[in-house]
Design an enzyme around this catalytic site. Structure first.
Site, PDB file in Angstrom:
ATOM      1  N   HIS A   5      -1.582   7.408   2.759  1.00  0.00           N
ATOM      2  CA  HIS A   5      -3.003   7.274   3.094  1.00  0.00           C
ATOM      3  C   HIS A   5      -3.453   8.331   4.093  1.00  0.00           C
ATOM      4  O   HIS A   5      -4.237   8.063   4.990  1.00  0.00           O
ATOM      5  CB  HIS A   5      -3.303   5.862   3.607  1.00  0.00           C
ATOM      6  N   SER A  60       0.815  -1.215   0.000  1.00  0.00           N
ATOM      7  CA  SER A  60       0.000   0.000   0.000  1.00  0.00           C
ATOM      8  C   SER A  60       0.849   1.266   0.000  1.00  0.00           C
ATOM      9  O   SER A  60       0.504   2.249  -0.642  1.00  0.00           O
ATOM     10  CB  SER A  60      -0.912   0.022   1.231  1.00  0.00           C
ATOM     11  N   GLU A  99       4.272  -0.434  14.907  1.00  0.00           N
ATOM     12  CA  GLU A  99       4.701   0.909  14.497  1.00  0.00           C
ATOM     13  C   GLU A  99       5.667   1.553  15.479  1.00  0.00           C
ATOM     14  O   GLU A  99       6.532   2.345  15.091  1.00  0.00           O
ATOM     15  CB  GLU A  99       3.473   1.813  14.304  1.00  0.00           C
ATOM     16  N   ARG A 128      -3.394   8.431  -0.935  1.00  0.00           N
ATOM     17  CA  ARG A 128      -3.688   7.160  -1.581  1.00  0.00           C
ATOM     18  C   ARG A 128      -4.162   7.344  -3.028  1.00  0.00           C
ATOM     19  O   ARG A 128      -3.773   6.609  -3.920  1.00  0.00           O
ATOM     20  CB  ARG A 128      -4.788   6.440  -0.785  1.00  0.00           C
ATOM     21  N   PHE A 177      -1.279   5.699  11.701  1.00  0.00           N
ATOM     22  CA  PHE A 177      -0.547   4.846  12.644  1.00  0.00           C
ATOM     23  C   PHE A 177       0.863   5.376  12.905  1.00  0.00           C
ATOM     24  O   PHE A 177       1.402   5.215  13.995  1.00  0.00           O
ATOM     25  CB  PHE A 177      -0.544   3.403  12.132  1.00  0.00           C
TER      26      PHE A 177
END
Lengths: 280, 313
Positions: free
Chosen positions: B106, B34, B55, B164, B80
């Site tokens: 994102h 991603s 993370e 994104r 995150f």
């Protein structure tokens, strides 16, 4: 057979550890705050690392091939500062500036302030990840330095520790040796009662580490465990060092209250005399 | 050149950078497909490390790599990176000013159907507040590539906010990103629209629409949120007398707040903020969400009209 320390080396380490302990008591007293208990418990481990094992020197404080040390339990800054002063990284007199404004000696270690501090720490649970990164960098660059980290037992309650534990085993960081300063106490009381991280050795074993359990005040045992760790291939080593919080000062030993409390001037005199007496 | 998502531009830029600079290492937290770090991973498997869904350790490990002289780029979703691992970014990376580059993808509402749990509309505010952190929000593929190259040369922590969805190209190949400098997209005299990220394209469109309504708008693309181009903001206030900010972020703490701080301290003029109105998002297509939350060309036009009427009141 792993290498052993000679009687002369053991004598030197006893002297160094005592000096480190005396300076811990003095600097925390002068600062009127700080963490003596967990500093005293780790003094023997740092004495062995800095005076019998690690390839470090103040003259080449930033040498790319030096061994690294990360004090993950950053509140034990006094033991690190006292050890670095003992090693010549900073003047012993400067230790008395601990926690005062404009001092290099922050309440928790700051790497940019002091040569010899390899990582800024203080917020618990973060040091092992940084040590992983340093060990990984050595692997990428095919350098043969080793990385050491010291964790608190209460610190094992942080989730990030176990993220880092997984990572070190997954990437086979056999150039990483960590210690748990297993003194059994945290601020609010016994680790077993506050939020038990027990059993400690079995957990690290389950996460894929080589685990050694030793007396964390026995210089020979600490040294031998470090030597054993150096022979282990493809996995990191955790040395679970059983220690006494406040070790060396009767009144502080095994008392949770001395986690983060400074002695009074009167107490300081008594404690220093007691530490001096240990030599006899 | 075809429309491109800034995350796609990031993946390609990272691979190019990896070829030029052998010191670059890349870390991801199980989102490499991603975040597009998989492009780098495929080219340089020995310099790519997946930390898994962790993370905090992602940031901490990067700090250690940087402390040992490597040049780490780390990626995960903006939510995150800046939420889950805020304290690791602050204490392990920014406090010691370690050379870690966080390229978070994102960001904003346009992560889309995943909904509020995955939409980051607070990350600019959070990152901007941390000392030693540099914050960059590229508007298109070209600017993203430039920002990545800049970050690799710059010594210290950098946060690069990526999206994104595909965005239109705003800049040609000759464009040169400069830290702390706004890019003039259109000049005008009645109002200045200051935008970043995916809002820069609709801001420029809005300027076209405003001409027919008799309003001449200057449009600035402000990719460098921290440090902000204070001179460009002050000049905008002096020259045009009204400002509208546009961002795919909460109106609290982001570009709008940063611009407002400079304006009130130097040259107070009417200022309107287009952004997410202190609310969580929801699931939906990126297009539907931008409409519902008023992050559109029409919303910008309305805000400009309000700012100009306040100026003239």
């Amino acid at each position: 057979m792993v290498k052993k320390l000679t009687p002369e080396q053991l004598e030197e380490l006893a002297r160094r550890a005592k000096s480190i302990r005396r300076n811990i008591v003095s600097m925390v007293t002068e600062a009127k705050s700080g963490h003596p208990g967990g500093s005293l418990s780790a003094a023997d481990i740092l004495a062995v690392l800095y005076f019998a094992e690690m390839n470090v020197s103040p003259a080449q404080a930033k040498d790319a091939d030096r061994d690294r040390f990360v004090l993950s339990k950053g509140h034990a800054a006094p033991v690190l500062y006292a050890t670095l002063a003992e090693k010549g990284y900073l003047p012993v007199a400067e230790l008395l500036t601990l926690r005062k404004v404009n001092s290099r000696l922050q309440g928790h270690p700051e790497m940019k302030a002091i040569p010899g501090v390899d990582m800024s720490t203080g917020s618990l649970g973060q040091g092992l990840s940084a040590a992983n990164g340093m060990a990984l960098a050595a692997k990428i660059d095919a350098r043969d330095y080793r990385v050491y980290a010291l964790l608190g037992d209460g610190e094992l309650e942080e989730g990030q520790i176990w993220e880092a534990a997984m990572f070190a085993a997954h990437y086979k960081l056999d150039n990483l040796t960590a210690f748990v300063d297993f003194n059994g106490l945290q601020i609010d009381g016994a680790v077993a009662e506050v939020m038990s991280p027990l059993p400690i050795p079995e957990k690290w074993q389950a996460f894929g580490w080589q685990v050694l359990v030793i007396d964390g005040h026995d210089h020979q045992a600490i040294y031998e465990a470090i030597q054993t760790a150096k022979t282990v291939k493809d996995k990191p080593t955790m040395i679970v060092a059983k220690t006494v919080k406040g070790k060396g000062v009767c009144k502080m030993e095994n008392v949770a209250d001395w986690h983060g409390k400074a002695p009074s001037r009167e107490e300081c005199e008594l404690f220093l005399a007691e530490l001096e007496g240990l030599e006899d | 050149m075809a429309n491109q998502a800034t995350r796609d531009a990031y993946g390609l830029a990272l691979k190019d950078l990896g070829e030029r600079n052998k010191n670059v290492v890349v870390l991801d937290a199980d989102l490499s497909k991603s975040t597009k770090t998989n492009v780098f991973a495929k080219a340089f498997p020995d310099r790519f490390f997946n930390v898994g869904i962790a993370e905090q350790n992602l940031m901490g490990t990067a700090a250690g790599l940087a402390a040992a002289g490597k040049l780490p780029f780390v990626s995960t979703f903006a939510m995150f990176a800046t939420g889950r691992a805020f304290e690791q970014i602050r204490n392990s990376i920014c406090y010691p000013k370690l050379n870690v580059k966080i390229a978070a993808t994102h960001a904003g509402l346009t992560v889309g159907e995943d909904g509020a749990s995955h939409q980051s509309v607070e990350d600019i505010a959070i990152m901007r507040a941390v000392p030693n952190m540099t914050v960059i929000v590229p508007a298109d593929g070209t600017e993203t590539r430039q920002a990545i190259d800049f970050a690799a040369e710059y010594q210290g922590p950098v946060y690069i906010r990526l999206g994104r969805a595909a965005v239109p190209d705003l800049f040609g190949e000759a464009y040169q990103f400069q830290l702390g400098k706004a890019a003039l997209l259109t000049d005008g005299v009645d109002v200045t629209i200051i935008a970043c990220g995916i809002m820069s394209a609709p801001a420029r469109q809005a300027a076209g629409q405003l001409i027919s309504r008799g309003i001449s708008a200057r449009v600035l693309n402000m990719a460098s949120i921290k440090p902000l181009d204070k001179e460009a903001v002050i000049a905008a206030a002096r020259d045009t007398g009204a400002i509208v900010t546009c961002e795919e972020h909460s109106i609290i703490g982001g570009l709008g707040s940063a611009v407002a701080e400079v304006v009130v301290e130097n040259c107070p003029v009417p200022l309107e903020r287009v952004g997410v109105m202190d609310t969580f998002g929801e699931s939906g297509t990126p297009g539907d969400l931008l409409k519902k939350y008023n992050l559109t060309e029409d919303a910008i036009v309305a805000a400009v009209q309000k700012a100009v009427s306040r100026k003239n009141a």
